[in-house]
Design a protein around this motif. Sequence first.
Motif, PDB file in Angstrom:
ATOM      1  N   LEU A   1      15.759 -13.571  61.382  1.00 55.43           N
ATOM      2  CA  LEU A   1      16.508 -14.280  62.414  1.00 55.43           C
ATOM      3  C   LEU A   1      17.922 -13.740  62.572  1.00 55.43           C
ATOM      4  CD1 LEU A   1      15.349 -17.919  61.564  1.00 55.43           C
ATOM      5  CD2 LEU A   1      14.357 -16.315  63.211  1.00 55.43           C
ATOM      6  N   VAL A   2      18.075 -12.452  62.434  1.00 61.68           N
ATOM      7  CA  VAL A   2      19.372 -11.823  62.680  1.00 61.68           C
ATOM      8  C   VAL A   2      19.415 -11.413  64.144  1.00 61.68           C
ATOM      9  CG1 VAL A   2      20.934  -9.952  62.066  1.00 61.68           C
ATOM     10  CG2 VAL A   2      19.493 -10.992  60.322  1.00 61.68           C
ATOM     11  N   VAL A   3      20.134 -12.152  64.931  1.00 60.39           N
ATOM     12  CA  VAL A   3      20.235 -11.857  66.361  1.00 60.39           C
ATOM     13  C   VAL A   3      21.697 -11.534  66.636  1.00 60.39           C
ATOM     14  CG1 VAL A   3      19.844 -12.693  68.697  1.00 60.39           C
ATOM     15  CG2 VAL A   3      18.354 -13.459  66.835  1.00 60.39           C
ATOM     16  N   ASP A   4      21.984 -10.270  66.786  1.00 55.71           N
ATOM     17  CA  ASP A   4      23.363  -9.814  66.891  1.00 55.71           C
ATOM     18  C   ASP A   4      23.435  -8.747  67.970  1.00 55.71           C
ATOM     19  OD1 ASP A   4      25.899  -8.695  66.511  1.00 55.71           O
ATOM     20  OD2 ASP A   4      25.881  -9.163  64.378  1.00 55.71           O
ATOM     21  N   ILE A   5      24.366  -8.905  68.918  1.00 55.97           N
ATOM     22  CA  ILE A   5      24.496  -7.939  70.007  1.00 55.97           C
ATOM     23  C   ILE A   5      24.850  -6.559  69.476  1.00 55.97           C
ATOM     24  CG2 ILE A   5      26.938  -8.432  70.430  1.00 55.97           C
ATOM     25  CD1 ILE A   5      24.212  -7.606  73.031  1.00 55.97           C
ATOM     26  N   ILE A   6      25.538  -6.488  68.329  1.00 61.85           N
ATOM     27  CA  ILE A   6      25.914  -5.187  67.762  1.00 61.85           C
ATOM     28  C   ILE A   6      24.657  -4.396  67.395  1.00 61.85           C
ATOM     29  CG2 ILE A   6      27.083  -4.040  65.836  1.00 61.85           C
ATOM     30  CD1 ILE A   6      29.047  -6.382  65.803  1.00 61.85           C
ATOM     31  N   LEU A   7      23.669  -5.071  66.796  1.00 61.25           N
ATOM     32  CA  LEU A   7      22.433  -4.392  66.411  1.00 61.25           C
ATOM     33  C   LEU A   7      21.659  -3.939  67.644  1.00 61.25           C
ATOM     34  CD1 LEU A   7      21.216  -6.629  63.439  1.00 61.25           C
ATOM     35  CD2 LEU A   7      22.769  -4.687  63.419  1.00 61.25           C
ATOM     36  N   TYR A   8      21.637  -4.778  68.668  1.00 58.30           N
ATOM     37  CA  TYR A   8      20.996  -4.366  69.921  1.00 58.30           C
ATOM     38  C   TYR A   8      21.688  -3.137  70.501  1.00 58.30           C
ATOM     39  CZ  TYR A   8      17.805  -8.322  70.558  1.00 58.30           C
ATOM     40  OH  TYR A   8      16.767  -9.208  70.431  1.00 58.30           O
ATOM     41  N   ASN A   9      23.021  -3.133  70.452  1.00 61.77           N
ATOM     42  CA  ASN A   9      23.775  -1.994  71.001  1.00 61.77           C
ATOM     43  C   ASN A   9      23.431  -0.696  70.282  1.00 61.77           C
ATOM     44  OD1 ASN A   9      25.043  -3.641  72.823  1.00 61.77           O
ATOM     45  ND2 ASN A   9      26.957  -3.802  71.690  1.00 61.77           N
ATOM     46  N   ILE A  10      23.272  -0.775  68.962  1.00 58.58           N
ATOM     47  CA  ILE A  10      22.931   0.428  68.183  1.00 58.58           C
ATOM     48  C   ILE A  10      21.571   0.964  68.603  1.00 58.58           C
ATOM     49  CG2 ILE A  10      22.371   1.270  65.862  1.00 58.58           C
ATOM     50  CD1 ILE A  10      24.492  -0.736  64.810  1.00 58.58           C
ATOM     51  N   MET A  11      20.599   0.061  68.740  1.00 60.90           N
ATOM     52  CA  MET A  11      19.253   0.503  69.127  1.00 60.90           C
ATOM     53  C   MET A  11      19.228   1.053  70.554  1.00 60.90           C
ATOM     54  SD  MET A  11      17.109   0.432  66.716  1.00 60.90           S
ATOM     55  CE  MET A  11      15.832   0.961  67.817  1.00 60.90           C
ATOM     56  N   ILE A  12      19.920   0.393  71.457  1.00 60.13           N
ATOM     57  CA  ILE A  12      19.953   0.869  72.848  1.00 60.13           C
ATOM     58  C   ILE A  12      20.608   2.241  72.907  1.00 60.13           C
ATOM     59  CG2 ILE A  12      21.062   0.459  75.093  1.00 60.13           C
ATOM     60  CD1 ILE A  12      20.546  -2.540  74.644  1.00 60.13           C
ATOM     61  N   ASP A  13      21.691   2.422  72.167  1.00 61.20           N
ATOM     62  CA  ASP A  13      22.378   3.712  72.136  1.00 61.20           C
ATOM     63  C   ASP A  13      21.476   4.791  71.537  1.00 61.20           C
ATOM     64  OD1 ASP A  13      24.972   5.144  72.562  1.00 61.20           O
ATOM     65  OD2 ASP A  13      24.785   5.480  70.410  1.00 61.20           O
ATOM     66  N   GLY A  14      20.720   4.420  70.496  1.00 52.76           N
ATOM     67  CA  GLY A  14      19.798   5.375  69.883  1.00 52.76           C
ATOM     68  C   GLY A  14      18.743   5.856  70.861  1.00 52.76           C
ATOM     69  N   TYR A  15      18.142   4.899  71.605  1.00 56.72           N
ATOM     70  CA  TYR A  15      17.141   5.279  72.607  1.00 56.72           C
ATOM     71  C   TYR A  15      17.764   6.116  73.721  1.00 56.72           C
ATOM     72  CZ  TYR A  15      13.354   2.328  70.812  1.00 56.72           C
ATOM     73  OH  TYR A  15      12.344   1.785  70.045  1.00 56.72           O
ATOM     74  N   ALA A  16      18.965   5.715  74.149  1.00 53.22           N
ATOM     75  CA  ALA A  16      19.617   6.423  75.259  1.00 53.22           C
ATOM     76  C   ALA A  16      19.905   7.874  74.892  1.00 53.22           C
ATOM     77  CB  ALA A  16      20.904   5.704  75.643  1.00 53.22           C
ATOM     78  N   LYS A  17      20.388   8.104  73.683  1.00 51.54           N
ATOM     79  CA  LYS A  17      20.735   9.466  73.269  1.00 51.54           C
ATOM     80  C   LYS A  17      19.503  10.334  73.057  1.00 51.54           C
ATOM     81  CE  LYS A  17      25.294   8.496  71.384  1.00 51.54           C
ATOM     82  NZ  LYS A  17      26.132   8.286  70.187  1.00 51.54           N
ATOM     83  N   LEU A  18      18.375   9.707  72.764  1.00 52.61           N
ATOM     84  CA  LEU A  18      17.137  10.469  72.610  1.00 52.61           C
ATOM     85  C   LEU A  18      16.384  10.608  73.929  1.00 52.61           C
ATOM     86  CD1 LEU A  18      15.838   9.099  69.185  1.00 52.61           C
ATOM     87  CD2 LEU A  18      16.698  11.393  69.660  1.00 52.61           C
ATOM     88  N   GLY A  19      16.953  10.041  75.005  1.00 52.03           N
ATOM     89  CA  GLY A  19      16.357  10.197  76.326  1.00 52.03           C
ATOM     90  C   GLY A  19      15.303   9.174  76.668  1.00 52.03           C
ATOM     91  N   ASN A  20      15.057   8.185  75.787  1.00 46.96           N
ATOM     92  CA  ASN A  20      14.034   7.166  76.049  1.00 46.96           C
ATOM     93  C   ASN A  20      14.697   5.961  76.717  1.00 46.96           C
ATOM     94  OD1 ASN A  20      11.856   5.459  76.080  1.00 46.96           O
ATOM     95  ND2 ASN A  20      11.260   5.856  73.958  1.00 46.96           N
ATOM     96  N   ILE A  21      15.075   6.129  77.971  1.00 44.34           N
ATOM     97  CA  ILE A  21      15.818   5.086  78.671  1.00 44.34           C
ATOM     98  C   ILE A  21      14.961   3.856  78.953  1.00 44.34           C
ATOM     99  CG2 ILE A  21      15.352   6.049  80.949  1.00 44.34           C
ATOM    100  CD1 ILE A  21      18.550   4.250  79.721  1.00 44.34           C
TER     101      ILE A  21
END
Length: 840
Positions: A522-542
């Motif tokens: 139950l860890v719901v944190d916008i920071i963690l979402y931001n890390i994952m979104i940035d990871g996908y974005a940099k790998l091209g998986n938009i």
Amino acid sequence: MLNQLRLWALLRRPPKTMNLNPLAYLVVLKPSFSNLAAVDDSMDFSISNPRDPVREILRGFKSFGPFKFLSSDHFRMLISGLSPSQVDQILHTLRTHDAEFAVAVFHSLRDDYGFRHSKISNFIICHIVAEKGYLRELRQILRKMVESEGSDSAPCLCELLWNNFRGWNSSNLVWVMLANVYSSYGMVCDAFFIIRRMKHYNFQPSISTYNNLICNLRHPDINLRYPDIIWYIYRDIKASGLPPSEYTYSILIDALCNQSRLREAVTFFQEIVRKEFRPSIVLFNTLISGFCSNGSVDVAKSLLCMMLKYRVLPDGYSYNTLIHGMCVAGSVVEAMEFIHDMERNGIEPDLVTYNILVNGFCLLGNMNMARDLIWKMQFKGLDLNVVTYTILICGHCEMGNIREGLKLKKEMISQGFQLSIATYSVLQSSLCKVGLLDEAMGLLCEMKAVGLEPDLITYSILIDGFCKNGQMEMAIEIYTEMCSKGIIPDSFVYGAILSGLCQKGMISEAREYFDSLTQHYLVVDIILYNIMIDGYAKLGNIDEAVLLYEQIIENELTPSIITFNSLIYGLCNNRRLADAKRLLSHAIKVYGLVPSVVTYTTLMDAFYKEGNLNDVHELRREMEAKVVAPSVVTYTVVIKVFCKQSRLQEADQVLSDMRAKGLTPDQITYNTLIQGFCKVRNQEKALELFFEMQKHNLEPSPVTYNILINGLCMYRDLTRADEMFLYSLQNPNVRLTKTAYTTIIKAHSAKGNAHKAKIIFDLLERGFEITIKDYSAVINRLCKRFLLNEAKDFLRLMLSHGVYPDQELCHIMLNSFRRKGDVSSMSELMAEMIKSGLHY
């Protein structure tokens, strides 16, 4: 190579959910249970069923002995079917016969059997421990209740207390402690409600109860929620007829200062001075501390003069507080002058004074002055303590001088001092920043050897260090060790691991770990979402990044500007510029966010790459309208656009604007502009910019030399190209790329300067691997100039290095020899072709 299976096995291992703060009994309960022996079948338990489990449990305590029966299977079977109300009956009955055993049963049911007690049971035990004076245990039980019930639960608990425990011994103490617990959690409305109900029920709250409540009004966030409650409480004290103590006034003023209500604090101070009594040193020190904490050091200094007006002499605390405030404000030199003022008033600066000043100089990065103060301290007979050493270690580490920090650590240990966890953490952080991870782990082992238990901060620093260095397996081992000790990771730790996995390209492992956090823990944190979104974005998986964004909305989280920046970056990399611009113009505004310089710069760079130069200028104008300060990268993109449009004068003006606004152009900025001038054959301006870089202590990069050499060679200025080439060779900090060598070799070959081409070619061979392509470029140009002897020299050189000509090169040379009528050379070359398996 990272063992991914091992890594993932570690990641999927859940952290231990142990009780991190187990309740420690204040006393060892040793009930005699002599009274329990009186329990027999004739006692009225108000139970109609003789086989009732409540009666069986009480009879079991009597027949088999309390501790033996508590651990028996029969007791475990009985307790599994008990309701909270039945446990209430058991504890109520035991309280009458042996109160201490009732407490033991309460804890055993909760801790050993996981039983969830009712509020009634909790209050029964609260009254028992209150009557016996076990205040710490009373507070712990009430804290658990308040944590469970949450805010706005005071009315319910008050009603329960009054209806069920009226007339019980120590009931007043339970009410007071409950108010204090609510207050300590910042639930001031609940605490104030209890105090008002106490007065209604003729329980008189003490002034200490009010004082405790006021103490918790010092947090600024409470002031935002309850802006006027501090004055309600003060009026309630006055209405109760309780005489406020000097401590009451002090914490009221302190609470106002902590809420940045300085004007009200001064007005209240003047009111109590005018109506009640001459102010004491305590009230003045409280005001001085409050003003210093809020950065109003000048007002704090004026309070020293006011103290003398009221014939109150400042003490060491007054001066130390003021000196600390000045040091935090950066006025360390002025703070030094107060030492003389202290001595004039007969107050000798102590170790605390000097530590404050040393810390002030360390914050400014002036370690020389800090060292001078240390010598002055020692000259006055003051020895360095743990605080002094810690300040110096922090100062040196902050300045990047980790060696001096480690040297002070050794000196500290040799003086018999024990380093704190904080000191070790500072050293570990500095070591991790410079990549000395083995040394940082050595400090962890040293901590354990001296009996210090690493805390969350210690482990977080190490995990983050190993993650940033790409050593994920080691990071996960430390993470596992931390969890095994019952230390629950926070968002920083989770974020470090997620970032590390994404940087290693292990996006699927990162996603599975992320899902386990959001679903199971139950860890719901916008920071963690931001890390994952940035990871996908940099790998091209938009597409996955967008799905996570939708998940944020579903979970009713508020995206941050970082969320949108990552999405815009991913969309731009996927050439979905319309979608990216739509995010800027619509989605960001919906959440009331302000686009950052990163937002605009990312879009501007993407539009530049697509050739949409007008859109870049439009975004630049929008930035200026919204007063978003451009960064060096932003200006560099604008310079690229102007260079692309051959508006070199405007590009050069942008460079001047950067410096005027205090921004330092980097190598990329200069390289962009130099390349622009080279393309329009303005080598004079390009060289001027090159020397301007050095004037501003900016070292030209190999790319800078490549651009200039290529530009000079392209327009046949080989003299200055040679000078630039030799200049670069004399600079030990620059290693030219192979492209720079081959460019100038080709230029000399094309001009017929075979000798110079040969010299530079020899230099090229010393540092780079030479291919057939490199030889062909030179030989081809020499053949075009009919410098066939020189071409043959390069051919022999090529053959001597075991590199054989390809068919294209052979054709070029044979045609050249034929046109020249050099039959012998043709025969020699054809022999080499046959030897190499080539056919003419």
